[in-house]
Design a protein around this motif. Structure first.
Motif, PDB file in Angstrom:
ATOM      1  N   ASP A   1      33.037  35.790  35.479  1.00 27.79           N
ATOM      2  CA  ASP A   1      34.451  35.913  35.587  1.00 27.79           C
ATOM      3  C   ASP A   1      34.949  34.611  36.476  1.00 27.79           C
ATOM      4  N   TYR A   2      34.339  34.518  37.605  1.00 22.17           N
ATOM      5  CA  TYR A   2      34.843  33.396  38.447  1.00 22.17           C
ATOM      6  C   TYR A   2      34.074  31.881  37.724  1.00 22.17           C
ATOM      7  N   VAL A   3      32.922  31.989  36.817  1.00 25.76           N
ATOM      8  CA  VAL A   3      32.563  30.893  36.297  1.00 25.76           C
ATOM      9  C   VAL A   3      33.506  30.611  35.097  1.00 25.76           C
ATOM     10  N   HIS A   4      34.264  31.203  34.592  1.00 27.30           N
ATOM     11  CA  HIS A   4      35.153  31.056  33.650  1.00 27.30           C
ATOM     12  C   HIS A   4      36.197  30.652  34.368  1.00 27.30           C
ATOM     13  N   PHE A   5      36.866  31.034  35.128  1.00 24.90           N
ATOM     14  CA  PHE A   5      38.075  30.617  35.813  1.00 24.90           C
ATOM     15  C   PHE A   5      37.877  29.034  36.373  1.00 24.90           C
TER      16      PHE A   5
ATOM     17  N   TYR B   1      44.189  35.504  35.645  1.00 22.53           N
ATOM     18  CA  TYR B   1      42.981  36.134  36.103  1.00 22.53           C
ATOM     19  C   TYR B   1      43.236  37.278  36.895  1.00 22.53           C
ATOM     20  N   SER B   2      43.896  37.270  37.717  1.00 23.72           N
ATOM     21  CA  SER B   2      44.381  38.352  38.759  1.00 23.72           C
ATOM     22  C   SER B   2      45.088  39.558  37.966  1.00 23.72           C
ATOM     23  N   LYS B   3      45.984  39.142  37.060  1.00 25.66           N
ATOM     24  CA  LYS B   3      46.450  40.450  36.240  1.00 25.66           C
ATOM     25  C   LYS B   3      45.441  40.948  35.330  1.00 25.66           C
ATOM     26  N   GLU B   4      44.525  40.243  34.979  1.00 26.60           N
ATOM     27  CA  GLU B   4      43.700  40.982  34.312  1.00 26.60           C
ATOM     28  C   GLU B   4      42.263  41.764  35.141  1.00 26.60           C
ATOM     29  N   GLU B   5      42.575  41.593  36.420  1.00 29.83           N
ATOM     30  CA  GLU B   5      41.740  42.178  37.510  1.00 29.83           C
ATOM     31  C   GLU B   5      40.307  41.464  37.316  1.00 29.83           C
ATOM     32  N   LYS B   6      40.112  40.314  36.967  1.00 28.21           N
ATOM     33  CA  LYS B   6      38.908  39.687  37.014  1.00 28.21           C
ATOM     34  C   LYS B   6      38.821  38.828  38.440  1.00 28.21           C
ATOM     35  N   ILE B   7      39.743  38.604  38.755  1.00 26.43           N
ATOM     36  CA  ILE B   7      39.737  38.067  40.331  1.00 26.43           C
ATOM     37  C   ILE B   7      40.585  38.384  41.295  1.00 26.43           C
ATOM     38  N   ASP B   8      40.343  38.771  42.399  1.00 25.67           N
ATOM     39  CA  ASP B   8      41.224  39.502  43.399  1.00 25.67           C
ATOM     40  C   ASP B   8      40.812  38.973  44.618  1.00 25.67           C
TER      41      ASP B   8
END
Length: 299
Positions: free
Chosen positions: A171-175, A270-277
């Motif tokens: 997820d972080y790589v995507h971001f 990304y935060s709303k999708e709970e991928k990055i917090d």
């Protein structure tokens, strides 16, 4: 992830190398990014120790080596000197696409070649090739070309030690890929997960294993933007506005702030999708962490 990267390929926005050349980034300035990450002695030591601990004994007493995308040759010089202590004598060549970096490497009395790694690596029968934080500037197609060229340049039994830029999970790589590829920044990158890099090596028939990790580092959004901005060569460091006119300053901050706002929107998604917090948005000072897995290929 594939669909996003395929879209990047179609748009052909992988222009980071060209932009950084236009931006007149010197080796000294490049080394300041991410809190002096690339010249941090501990980071250089970790990379060098992977070479020393994993493969030094397997290298001939006298051998040919190359640092691909080696900039001013600092890493090549370090690896060369440490191998000398082990009784291993190398003839190092720095291969880079930047004329300024090549001149810096020559000052270190290293052999140099100016070349685009995706087009050709004009070296053969090399015992050791090293690369650090270079591949992400390229499209997936060009990354595969580079890996293919590496394999063609290595001697049978040769080694390729490569540190790539990644993140703590997919997820972080995507971001990171998304914020560095936004239309505002105009730059394309390919941060890779470990699995993605190993898959590319497998597709190019380059046997590869994960050997270790460098220390994680952090970049701010303003560093990311500044690095590709077409600035004046007299500027000394990130956001040195002393040589800019008032109009140039206004234009810079307008574009930078637009980029930062776009990053905020992407982070919010990304935060709303709970991928990055765990990334706290702090405007241009927002920090993004990256990882540095180190791989060894052996043919």
């Amino acid at each position: 992830m594939e669909s996003f990267k395929q879209k990047l390929e179609e748009e052909k926005i992988f222009s980071a190398i060209k932009k950084e050349r236009e931006a007149k980034v010197s080796e000294q300035e490049r080394e300041k990014f991410g809190g002096d990450y690339s010249i941090n002695p501990e980071n250089i030591k970790i990379f060098t120790n992977v070479v020393l601990d994993k493969i030094a004994e397997k290298l001939p007493e006298n051998f040919n080596a190359a640092d691909l995308g080696g900039a001013g040759g600092r890493l090549a010089e370090s690896v060369k000197n440490e191998l000398e202590k082990k009784g291993k004598h190398s003839q190092f060549t720095v291969v880079d696409n930047n004329k300024g970096f090549v001149k810096e490497a020559e000052k270190r009395e290293l052999k140099t070649i100016e070349a685009n790694l995706a087009n050709d690596i004009p070296l053969k029968e090399i015992d050791l090739m090293i690369m650090r934080n270079v591949l992400h500037y390229n499209s997936l197609q060009d990354i595969k070309k580079i890996l293919t060229n590496v394999k063609s340049s290595l001697k049978d039994g040769g080694f390729f030690v490569n540190q790539v830029i990644s993140a703590k999970n997919q997820d972080y790589v995507h971001f990171i890929n998304e914020i560095l590829s936004s239309k505002v920044l105009g730059r394309g990158v390919n941060y890779l997960t470990n699995e993605e890099y190993l898959k590319l090596c497998n597709e190019t028939e380059l046997p590869t294993d994960l050997a270790g990790y460098a220390l994680p580092g952090r970049w701010t959004l303003k560093e990311m933007f500044w690095r590709t901005y077409p600035k004046k060569s007299e500027a000394k460091g990130v956001e040195d506005m002393s040589v800019f006119t008032d109009e140039e300053k206004e234009e810079y901050y307008k574009k930078r702030d637009a980029y930062v706002e776009r990053c905020r929107e992407i982070l919010e998604k990304y935060s709303k999708e709970e991928k990055i917090d765990d990334i706290e948005f702090n405007g241009a000072e927002t920090e993004v962490e990256f990882y540095g897995p180190i791989f060894i290929s052996h043919i």
